[in-house]
Design an enzyme around this catalytic site. Structure first.
Site, PDB file in Angstrom:
ATOM      1  NE  ARG A 122       4.940  -6.851  -3.498  1.00  0.00           N
ATOM      2  CZ  ARG A 122       4.860  -6.666  -2.191  1.00  0.00           C
ATOM      3  NH1 ARG A 122       5.205  -7.617  -1.342  1.00  0.00           N
ATOM      4  NH2 ARG A 122       4.421  -5.540  -1.708  1.00  0.00           N
TER       5      ARG A 122
ATOM      6  CG  HIS B  91       6.386 -12.880   2.153  1.00  0.00           C
ATOM      7  ND1 HIS B  91       6.400 -11.562   2.548  1.00  0.00           N
ATOM      8  CD2 HIS B  91       7.607 -13.122   1.605  1.00  0.00           C
ATOM      9  CE1 HIS B  91       7.604 -11.047   2.275  1.00  0.00           C
ATOM     10  NE2 HIS B  91       8.348 -11.977   1.706  1.00  0.00           N
TER      11      HIS B  91
ATOM     12  CB  THR C  47      -0.899  -5.564   1.763  1.00  0.00           C
ATOM     13  OG1 THR C  47       0.369  -5.271   1.178  1.00  0.00           O
ATOM     14  CG2 THR C  47      -0.700  -6.190   3.123  1.00  0.00           C
TER      15      THR C  47
ATOM     16  CD  GLU D 125      11.610 -11.049   1.934  1.00  0.00           C
ATOM     17  OE1 GLU D 125      11.044 -10.095   2.490  1.00  0.00           O
ATOM     18  OE2 GLU D 125      11.096 -11.674   0.977  1.00  0.00           O
TER      19      GLU D 125
ATOM     20  CG  ASN E 153      -1.810 -11.164   3.023  1.00  0.00           C
ATOM     21  OD1 ASN E 153      -1.146 -12.094   3.490  1.00  0.00           O
ATOM     22  ND2 ASN E 153      -1.371  -9.914   3.030  1.00  0.00           N
TER      23      ASN E 153
ATOM     24  CE  LYS F 150       1.935 -13.631   4.364  1.00  0.00           C
ATOM     25  NZ  LYS F 150       1.361 -12.313   4.681  1.00  0.00           N
TER      26      LYS F 150
ATOM     27  NE  ARG G 132      -0.885 -10.931  -0.432  1.00  0.00           N
ATOM     28  CZ  ARG G 132       0.127 -10.117  -0.160  1.00  0.00           C
ATOM     29  NH1 ARG G 132       0.179  -8.912  -0.712  1.00  0.00           N
ATOM     30  NH2 ARG G 132       1.089 -10.478   0.653  1.00  0.00           N
TER      31      ARG G 132
ATOM     32  CE1 TYR H 288       6.168 -10.007   6.464  1.00  0.00           C
ATOM     33  CE2 TYR H 288       6.195 -11.675   8.176  1.00  0.00           C
ATOM     34  CZ  TYR H 288       5.714 -11.196   6.966  1.00  0.00           C
ATOM     35  OH  TYR H 288       4.781 -11.926   6.271  1.00  0.00           O
TER      36      TYR H 288
HETATM   37  P1  ADP Z   1       3.105  -7.344   1.826  1.00  0.00           P
HETATM   38  O1  ADP Z   1       2.975  -8.744   2.396  1.00  0.00           O
HETATM   39  O2  ADP Z   1       2.040  -7.085   0.796  1.00  0.00           O
HETATM   40  O3  ADP Z   1       4.487  -7.039   1.332  1.00  0.00           O
HETATM   41  P2  ADP Z   1       3.688  -5.711   4.169  1.00  0.00           P
HETATM   42  O4  ADP Z   1       5.128  -6.028   3.952  1.00  0.00           O
HETATM   43  O5  ADP Z   1       3.289  -4.281   4.308  1.00  0.00           O
HETATM   44  O6  ADP Z   1       2.767  -6.344   3.018  1.00  0.00           O
HETATM   45  O7  ADP Z   1       3.159  -6.439   5.480  1.00  0.00           O
HETATM   46  C1  ADP Z   1       3.508  -7.769   5.761  1.00  0.00           C
HETATM   47  C2  ADP Z   1       2.291  -8.543   6.212  1.00  0.00           C
HETATM   48  O8  ADP Z   1       1.820  -7.994   7.435  1.00  0.00           O
HETATM   49  C3  ADP Z   1       1.104  -8.479   5.275  1.00  0.00           C
HETATM   50  O9  ADP Z   1       1.156  -9.400   4.209  1.00  0.00           O
HETATM   51  C4  ADP Z   1      -0.039  -8.766   6.222  1.00  0.00           C
HETATM   52  O10 ADP Z   1      -0.188 -10.153   6.483  1.00  0.00           O
HETATM   53  C5  ADP Z   1       0.413  -8.061   7.498  1.00  0.00           C
HETATM   54  N1  ADP Z   1      -0.086  -6.681   7.585  1.00  0.00           N
HETATM   55  C6  ADP Z   1       0.407  -5.605   6.943  1.00  0.00           C
HETATM   56  N2  ADP Z   1      -0.264  -4.483   7.250  1.00  0.00           N
HETATM   57  C7  ADP Z   1      -1.224  -4.868   8.136  1.00  0.00           C
HETATM   58  C8  ADP Z   1      -2.248  -4.175   8.837  1.00  0.00           C
HETATM   59  N3  ADP Z   1      -2.414  -2.875   8.689  1.00  0.00           N
HETATM   60  N4  ADP Z   1      -3.059  -4.865   9.672  1.00  0.00           N
HETATM   61  C9  ADP Z   1      -2.883  -6.193   9.809  1.00  0.00           C
HETATM   62  N5  ADP Z   1      -1.932  -6.896   9.184  1.00  0.00           N
HETATM   63  C10 ADP Z   1      -1.110  -6.255   8.354  1.00  0.00           C
HETATM   64 MG    MG Z   2       6.309  -6.763   2.364  1.00  0.00          MG
END
Ligand code: ADP
Ligand code: MG
Length: 201
Positions: free
Chosen positions: A119, A159, A125, A170, A156, A14, A136, A54
């Site tokens: 992962r 992705h 996350t 994706e 973080n 990112k 992370r 997303y």
């Molecule tokens: P991951 O990236 O671990 O698969 P998610 O798919 O749940 O997580 O969410 C996508 C991205 O959205 C996260 O990596 C993070 O950057 C952001 N995100 C997710 N949940 C939150 C939250 N509660 N508040 C702020 N940003 C969030």
């Molecule tokens: Mg995700």
């Protein structure tokens, strides 16, 4: 049926990962695990591209909202809303801003259990709660409380696709077939070869 070693997953460094000069460190971790890089490019994504990325999994809105609400409750805090879809709508707006703020590096990594292993070494996350030893967990310090009070996405660094279905969709979203290279990596012999009969002279 495809062999285990053919599993592929999408990873995106990112904008913050790039700005923190962590590209080499992040790539090193996936590389050292034994995965093979089969596609890579640097782009500044558009908002449309990020929204589609997303929402590619129709369940993502519900799951992300529920996960976030649970995160609050586990810490004894009140979530911003009890409706997972409302929670996710806000997260998505933040993500569109975050992910289009600068260049990102999109990659496809291939190898046995690529999705699950990526992962695992990427970590959970929320950096505050990600395990020690994960990308992370080791290289960034954000939390939901802080990102929320500043009204932005949690930063973080990376992705990584969350499931086989997500990975497949994706990868198609970010790469054309021609951009992915099929080749043999010498180390695959020690990782996957059944007989190991090519080592000794
Ligand atoms: P991951 O990236 O671990 O698969 P998610 O798919 O749940 O997580 O969410 C996508 C991205 O959205 C996260 O990596 C993070 O950057 C952001 N995100 C997710 N949940 C939150 C939250 N509660 N508040 C702020 N940003 C969030
Ligand atoms: Mg995700």
């Amino acid at each position: 049926m495809a062999h285990y070693k053919d599993e592929r997953t999408l990873v995106i460094i990112k904008p913050d990962g790039l700005q923190r000069s962590l590209v080499g460190e992040i790539i090193k971790r996936y590389e050292q695990l034994g995965l093979k890089l089969v596609g890579v490019k640097m782009v500044v994504p558009t908002e449309e591209h990020i929204e589609k990325h997303y929402t590619i999994d129709p369940e993502w809105r519900r799951i992300t909202g529920e996960k976030t609400i649970k995160g609050y409750k586990d810490k004894g805090l009140t979530p911003p809303s009890e409706d997972p879809f409302e929670v996710t709508a806000k997260i998505l707006r933040g993500l569109m801003k975050y992910m289009t703020s600068g260049p990102v590096i999109a990659m496809v990594w291939q190898g046995a259990h690529a999705i699950e292993l990526v992962r695992k070494i990427t970590g959970g996350t929320e950096p505050l709660k990600s395990d020690v030893g994960t990308i992370r967990g080791d290289y960034v310090l954000d939390s939901y409380q802080m990102s929320d009070s500043d009204g932005r996405s949690v930063r973080n660094l990376v992705h990584a696709s969350g499931s086989k279905d997500e990975a497949e969709k994706e990868i198609k979203h970010w790469f054309s077939k021609e951009e992915l290279i099929n080749y043999r990596l010498i180390q695959e012999q020690i990782l996957y070869d059944v007989n190991l009969d090519g080592l000794l002279e």
